[in-house]
Each structure stands twice: as structure tokens, then as C-alpha cells.
Design a protein around this motif. Structure first.
Motif, short mmCIF file in Angstrom:
data_model
loop_
_atom_site.label_atom_id
_atom_site.label_comp_id
_atom_site.label_asym_id
_atom_site.label_seq_id
_atom_site.Cartn_x
_atom_site.Cartn_y
_atom_site.Cartn_z
N GLN A 151 4.48 18.36 -24.04
CA GLN A 151 5.68 18.50 -24.86
C GLN A 151 5.66 17.55 -26.07
O GLN A 151 5.13 16.44 -25.99
N THR A 152 6.26 18.01 -27.17
CA THR A 152 6.30 17.22 -28.40
C THR A 152 7.74 16.99 -28.84
O THR A 152 8.68 17.61 -28.33
N ARG A 153 7.89 16.11 -29.82
CA ARG A 153 9.19 15.89 -30.45
C ARG A 153 8.97 15.69 -31.94
O ARG A 153 7.91 15.20 -32.37
N SER A 154 9.95 16.06 -32.72
CA SER A 154 9.88 15.89 -34.17
C SER A 154 10.43 14.51 -34.54
O SER A 154 11.44 14.07 -33.98
N LEU A 155 9.79 13.85 -35.48
CA LEU A 155 10.26 12.55 -35.95
C LEU A 155 11.41 12.75 -36.95
O LEU A 155 11.53 13.80 -37.59
N PRO A 156 12.24 11.73 -37.12
CA PRO A 156 13.41 11.86 -38.01
C PRO A 156 13.06 12.17 -39.46
O PRO A 156 13.89 12.70 -40.19
N ASP A 157 11.82 11.84 -39.89
CA ASP A 157 11.46 12.08 -41.29
C ASP A 157 11.25 13.57 -41.59
O ASP A 157 11.06 13.95 -42.75
N GLY A 158 11.26 14.41 -40.56
CA GLY A 158 11.13 15.84 -40.78
C GLY A 158 9.71 16.34 -40.87
O GLY A 158 9.49 17.55 -41.00
N PHE A 159 8.74 15.46 -40.80
CA PHE A 159 7.33 15.87 -40.87
C PHE A 159 6.56 15.52 -39.60
O PHE A 159 5.89 16.36 -39.02
N GLY A 160 6.62 14.27 -39.19
CA GLY A 160 5.82 13.80 -38.07
C GLY A 160 6.16 14.50 -36.77
O GLY A 160 7.32 14.80 -36.48
N ILE A 161 5.11 14.75 -35.96
CA ILE A 161 5.25 15.32 -34.63
C ILE A 161 4.60 14.36 -33.65
O ILE A 161 3.44 13.96 -33.85
N ALA A 162 5.31 13.99 -32.60
CA ALA A 162 4.80 13.01 -31.63
C ALA A 162 4.86 13.57 -30.22
O ALA A 162 5.57 14.55 -29.94
N THR A 163 4.11 12.95 -29.32
CA THR A 163 4.22 13.32 -27.91
C THR A 163 5.59 12.89 -27.40
O THR A 163 6.07 11.81 -27.73
N ARG A 164 6.21 13.74 -26.61
CA ARG A 164 7.55 13.42 -26.13
C ARG A 164 7.53 12.25 -25.15
O ARG A 164 8.48 11.45 -25.10
N ASP A 165 6.46 12.14 -24.37
CA ASP A 165 6.41 11.07 -23.37
C ASP A 165 5.84 9.76 -23.92
O ASP A 165 5.71 8.78 -23.19
N GLY A 166 5.49 9.73 -25.21
CA GLY A 166 5.00 8.50 -25.81
C GLY A 166 3.54 8.18 -25.52
O GLY A 166 3.03 7.14 -25.95
N LYS A 167 2.83 9.09 -24.84
CA LYS A 167 1.41 8.88 -24.55
C LYS A 167 0.58 9.16 -25.81
O LYS A 167 1.01 9.81 -26.75
N LEU A 168 -0.67 8.71 -25.77
CA LEU A 168 -1.55 8.82 -26.93
C LEU A 168 -1.91 10.26 -27.25
O LEU A 168 -1.99 11.12 -26.36
N SER A 169 -2.18 10.51 -28.53
CA SER A 169 -2.62 11.82 -29.01
C SER A 169 -3.82 11.65 -29.92
O SER A 169 -3.89 10.71 -30.71
N ALA A 170 -4.79 12.58 -29.82
CA ALA A 170 -5.97 12.57 -30.69
C ALA A 170 -6.07 13.91 -31.42
O ALA A 170 -5.55 14.93 -30.94
N HIS A 171 -6.79 13.91 -32.53
CA HIS A 171 -6.84 15.09 -33.41
C HIS A 171 -8.18 15.09 -34.13
O HIS A 171 -8.51 14.15 -34.86
N PHE A 172 -8.97 16.13 -33.91
CA PHE A 172 -10.26 16.28 -34.60
C PHE A 172 -10.33 17.67 -35.21
O PHE A 172 -9.99 18.66 -34.56
N GLU A 173 -10.82 17.75 -36.45
CA GLU A 173 -10.80 19.03 -37.17
C GLU A 173 -11.94 19.08 -38.17
O GLU A 173 -12.24 18.11 -38.86
#
Length: 248
Positions: free
Chosen positions: A210-232
Motif C-alpha cells: 500500500q502507498t500514500r500520497s505526500l502533502p506536496d501532491g507529487f511524492g508517493i510513499a509506502t504507507r507502512d514507512g518501509k523502504l522502497s527501491a526503484h530501478f528503470e
């Protein structure tokens, strides 16, 4: 409509991809404890401009910076600011560059100083999942053969993935059709053809999906506060498989 790129279009996309790769190299060279995400963004933008590119993300959907810089539990679209990186953090840097109207797009997650074994494992699994997916990127395969390979590798290693985020086609726009899911059944979606270009981008969570949106309207974070990685990487389908465009 999904169309294959011409040789001339691919020449421009390869140049855009090289600019992205050079910007990543520059960002990696300055990532250390004590630097701010804003300072990393400045290095990225300077490198893109010096190499004849235009930052793809600056102004895209109103985004204010050249790079999305996301720290620890922030999955994507982090706005660079005065946040200071600390020893043990991980930071995902997502960079897009445009050259002659064509885009390259690549994200990478970097260690800041000495990171935990758990964080190292997360980065390792996420990066490997990208290449597991790319093994299926070849003419004649279905689009979701890539998706299935990514997801099965991630899930079999005990990690999760967000449900609502995917890779995408790319070319004269940063985001083109089709969406490229990071999990799901194989054998679905379009047939891959030589000259098609995609940005394949697994995002992997240490905790729940699960994710949550940050107040700035752009950032997306893990809802449980655990680490996230991204490779592209941005790739093109070739006669024999695929070619990565976002590397030097």
C-alpha cells in the motif's frame, strides 16, 4: 496507437538516453551524507543542459525540478528540496532528458554511505528484477511476459510491489502507450515488435504494497514507512532481443 520508431527517431532517443546516463553518473558522484536533494537536482540539470538536452520532467504535469529524488520510504516523484541525506539512507533518482523532441528516462536507487544489509538486499532484488523482466523483452513475446518475469522474481524473494504504478511506452512524450505492468500473468498485451521503445521500471517495497500520497501532491510513499527501491531503463526492442538506451 503503438508504433515502432524509425532509425532516425532511435538515433535521437539514443542520444537522449546517453544524456540521462551521464546525468546519473554525475548524480552518483555527489551522493554522500550531508548533501541535499536540491543540490543533487542542480547537478542533474546542469549535466543535462551541458550535453544538449532539456530536462523532461521540469514542468511535466507541473513538476518543479529536473529530477524526481525520493528518499527511503518515498517510492517516486519526490520533489528536491533542503532535505539532507544521512549515512544509511537510500535515495532514488529518476531522470528524464529530451533531445530533438525525443525522451530518455531512467531511475536508479543509490546507497548513501553505509547502508544496512536489509537495504542492500532490497536494492539488489529490485535491480535484478529489472533485468529478469528484460530477458523477456524480445520481438514475438507479449508485453506482459516482461511483467510476469519481474513480479515472480520480486514476490518469490519475499518483497512486494505497489499495485497502481507501472512502466510505459516512451518517445516524443515521456509517457506513451502502453502501460508496462510490473507483475501479472504472462502472455497478455501487445506483441512486441522491433523498434518499439519502453521504460521498464520495477518499484519494490520491503514492506506491504500500500502507498500514500505526500502533502506536496507529487511524492508517493509506502504507507507502512518501509523502504522502497526503484530501478528503470529505457529500451528498444531489437531483432535479437533488446537494447538499453539509457547507458553510456
Amino acid at each position: 496507437m503503438i508504433v515502432s520508431k524509425t532509425d532516425q527517431e532511435l538515433t535521437y532517443m539514443k542520444k537522449a538516453g546517453i544524456i540521462v546516463a551521464l546525468a546519473h553518473r554525475a548524480a552518483q558522484s555527489v551522493i554522500r551524507p550531508g548533501i541535499t536533494t536540491k543540490q543533487i537536482n542542480e547537478v542533474v540539470e546542469k549535466t543535462i543542459l551541458e550535453n544538449g538536452g532539456i530536462p523532461s520532467f521540469k514542468g511535466l504535469y507541473g513538476f518543479p525540478a529536473a529530477a524526481c529524488i525520493s528518499v527511503n520510504s518515498v517510492m517516486a516523484h519526490g520533489i528536491p528540496d533542503d532535505t539532507i541525506l544521512h549515512d544509511g539512507d537510500i535515495v532514488s533518482v529518476d531522470i528524464g532528458a529530451c533531445y530533438q523532441g525525443y525522451h530518455g528516462d531512467s531511475a536508479w536507487t543509490y546507497a548513501v554511505g553505509n547502508i544496512s544489509e536489509d537495504a542492500k538486499s532490497l536494492l539488489n532484488i529490485c535491480e535484478k528484477s529489472l533485468y529478469e523482466g528484460l530477458k523477456m523483452a524480445k520481438a514475438g513475446n507479449h508485453l506482459t511476459d516482461i511483467s510476469h518475469a519481474i513480479g515472480e522474481f520480486v514476490f518469490s524473494n519475499g518483497y512486494s510491489m505497489p499495485r497502481d504504478y507501472a512502466g510505459h511506452g516512451i518517445g516524443t512524450s515521456v509517457h506513451e502507450e502502453p502501460a508496462v505492468p510490473n507483475f501479472g500473468p504472462a502472455g497478455q498485451g501487445i506483441l512486441l515488435k522491433e523498434g518499439m521503445t519502453f521504460a521498464v521500471e520495477p518499484m519494490v517495497f520491503a514492506g506491504r504494497p500500500q502507498t500514500r500520497s505526500l502533502p506536496d501532491g507529487f511524492g508517493i510513499a509506502t504507507r507502512d514507512g518501509k523502504l522502497s527501491a526503484h530501478f528503470e531503463h529505457t529500451i528498444v526492442i531489437t531483432k535479437d532481443g533488446y537494447e538499453i538506451l539509457t547507458k553510456v
